[in-house]
Design an enzyme around this catalytic site. Structure first.
Site, mmCIF file in Angstrom:
data_model
loop_
_atom_site.group_PDB
_atom_site.id
_atom_site.type_symbol
_atom_site.label_atom_id
_atom_site.label_comp_id
_atom_site.label_asym_id
_atom_site.label_seq_id
_atom_site.Cartn_x
_atom_site.Cartn_y
_atom_site.Cartn_z
ATOM 1 N N GLU A 181 66.131 37.981 81.800
ATOM 2 C CA GLU A 181 66.828 38.282 80.903
ATOM 3 C C GLU A 181 68.629 39.129 82.034
ATOM 4 O O GLU A 181 67.890 39.467 82.351
ATOM 5 C CB GLU A 181 66.116 38.470 79.964
ATOM 6 C CG GLU A 181 64.980 38.571 79.281
ATOM 7 C CD GLU A 181 64.097 38.997 78.174
ATOM 8 O OE1 GLU A 181 64.184 40.001 78.208
ATOM 9 O OE2 GLU A 181 63.535 39.018 77.899
ATOM 10 N N GLU A 224 57.082 41.048 80.822
ATOM 11 C CA GLU A 224 57.232 42.359 81.385
ATOM 12 C C GLU A 224 55.810 43.354 81.397
ATOM 13 O O GLU A 224 55.581 44.237 80.803
ATOM 14 C CB GLU A 224 58.497 43.138 80.277
ATOM 15 C CG GLU A 224 59.017 42.883 80.741
ATOM 16 C CD GLU A 224 60.538 43.353 79.537
ATOM 17 O OE1 GLU A 224 60.053 44.601 78.768
ATOM 18 O OE2 GLU A 224 61.712 42.927 80.123
#
Length: 460
Positions: free
Chosen positions: A267, A118
């Site tokens: 995810e 991220e």
């Protein structure tokens, strides 16, 4: 918490152009807990679940060795702080691949290398933002080193959060954020397209729903909605929040000239517990979300999304365990399919073939609405006094007169107690800085309460 049997069965498979079979459903194995089973037991648990794909957040040598010969497909991750060195220091990059990939491959079935985690998210530190320009060059470096070693079946990618998008609703209006849309994103998409890799996205319907639980549909987030949403721009019809999120990524990529890059959900999941001000974090919702997710992803023929129907979207569920050392709000520590002792949080069939009627009743969720009462942040019972003192000093040193009322002679100085002063400081700090992302955690030394600990005006 109810403990029930856990039935995992072999996941469905997809075939990549390399001829490598990758399970449609995998699991994220994080290790941010001081009470987790050993790596050996963890691998045995994964095997017993018959989960055959795992993503690691660092190439832990013990885990990598234990995965050798396991027939479990492995995804490893380059830590954010090592990206610049991989880009700028060729020897460092070669050594990283040697130590963390070649040392275990092919006995350990490594199939993906994730460069960073991220890293392009909006609220990153200044240090993280310096990494942005090095991300794609580092990915090329790793890919070229693999190629030099005649390895063709390991893909390179980077998992991104949904906040790389400027807009997401309706999906057809989606664009990437302006600060990355004309810089790093075109470079990244060119790399993914050219290497036939995936766009890895962390997509959590929990977050957009919990941000507006009064107006957003919980059933829509849980794949249970009886009503549809039609995108006014594309005319596509949506039945769940996840499809909207995924298609918004597809539309954003298409607008930059890359309509064909495949999606991989790196995810997703639903928390089964959280803080008082985190609605919907309960076992019922977590079980329903994950069960329905697995049915969707493993469906035959594949369902895909409205914008890309009939395509398998491989998915890593977050996560294997609850992790008690993660910072942030309470939900951060409660995404696991397993408790930290290895016992199941709820029953789930990973084939997606088991009907809801075949499961035992789940505990009813009682927190699906936003909590409207007052909440205080106080020192946790049994907190270590030395650590509590450090956290008290931290809270009081953040400025904005956080602890002025605790000065000698002031209205909150008495009783002179570390527990009392810490509770005041925690509540004062949390109240002032919550809008900036502060949480009631303080490294596990604080808890939320609905009981006024002092019946004093500064808690109002």
């Amino acid at each position: 918490i109810q403990r029930v049997c856990f039935s995992f069965v072999v996941a469905a498979y997809i075939s990549l152009i390399t001829g490598t079979d990758i399970p449609a459903i995998g699991i994220n194995y994080g290790q941010l807990g001081d009470d987790l089973p050993s790596p050996y037991r963890s691998i045995e648990l994964i095997k017993s679940m018959q989960v055959t794909s795992v993503k690691l957040y660092d190439p832990n040598p013990e885990i990598m060795r234990l995965l050798a010969g396991s027939k479990i497909y492995v995804t490893v991750m380059v830590p954010n702080q090592e990206i610049i060195n991989i880009d700028t220091n060729h020897s460092f990059a070669v050594k990283w691949v040697q130590d963390n990939v070649l040392a275990y491959y092919p006995a350990t079935m490594i199939r993906f290398i994730m460069v960073g985690n991220e890293i392009l998210s909006h609220h990153r530190s200044a240090e993280d933002m310096q990494i942005w320009n090095h991300l794609v060059p580092a990915m090329y470096k790793i890919k070229n080193i693999l190629k030099a070693n005649s390895i063709q079946n390991i893909k390179v990618g980077t998992p991104l959060a949904m906040d790389v998008l400027q807009t997401t609703s309706p999906p057809s209006n989606a664009t990437f954020r302006s600060d990355i849309a004309l810089t790093v994103m075109p470079q990244l998409l060119k790399f993914l397209n050219g290497t036939k890799s995936y766009f890895f996205i962390d997509a959590y319907p929990y977050f957009p729903w919990s941000a507006n639980p009064t107006n957003a549909s919980l059933d829509y987030a849980l794949f249970k909605s009886q009503t549809n949403y039609t995108d006014p721009g594309s005319g596509l019809v949506y039945t769940n929040q996840l499809d909207e999120m995924l298609d918004s990524v597809l539309f954003a990529m298409t607008k930059l000239g890359y309509p064909d890059i495949r999606l991989f959900i790196s995810e997703t999941g639903w928390p089964h517990e959280g803080d008082l001000d985190e609605p919907g974090a309960n076992i019922y919702n977590a079980a329903i979300y994950n069960r329905n997710l697995v049915r969707k992803i493993t469906a035959k023929p594949p369902i895909g999304t409205p914008a890309r129907p009939g395509v398998v979207i491989p998915t890593f569920i977050f996560s294997l365990y609850d992790e008690n050392q993660k910072d942030g709000p309470g939900t951060e520590r409660h995404w696991g399919l397993l408790h930290s002792d290895g016992s199941p949080v709820f029953d789930i069939d990973m084939t997606g073939s088991r009907a809801d009627s075949e499961y035992e009743a789940l505990p009813e969720g009682h927190n699906n609405q936003a909590y409207k009462g007052k909440i205080w942040c106080v020192a946790a019972r049994g907190a270590d006094m030395t650590r509590l003192g450090r956290e008290l000093r931290y809270a009081c040193n953040q400025g904005n007169r956080t602890c002025e009322a605790l000065d000698p002679g002031k209205e909150c100085y008495e009783p002179v107690s570390l527990i009392w002063h810490a509770s005041y400081a925690f509540s004062s700090y949390w109240k002032q800085f919550k809008s900036q992302g502060a949480t009631c955690y303080f490294h596990g030394l604080a808890v939320q309460t609905t009981r006024d600990p002092g019946e004093k005006k500064f808690f109002l």
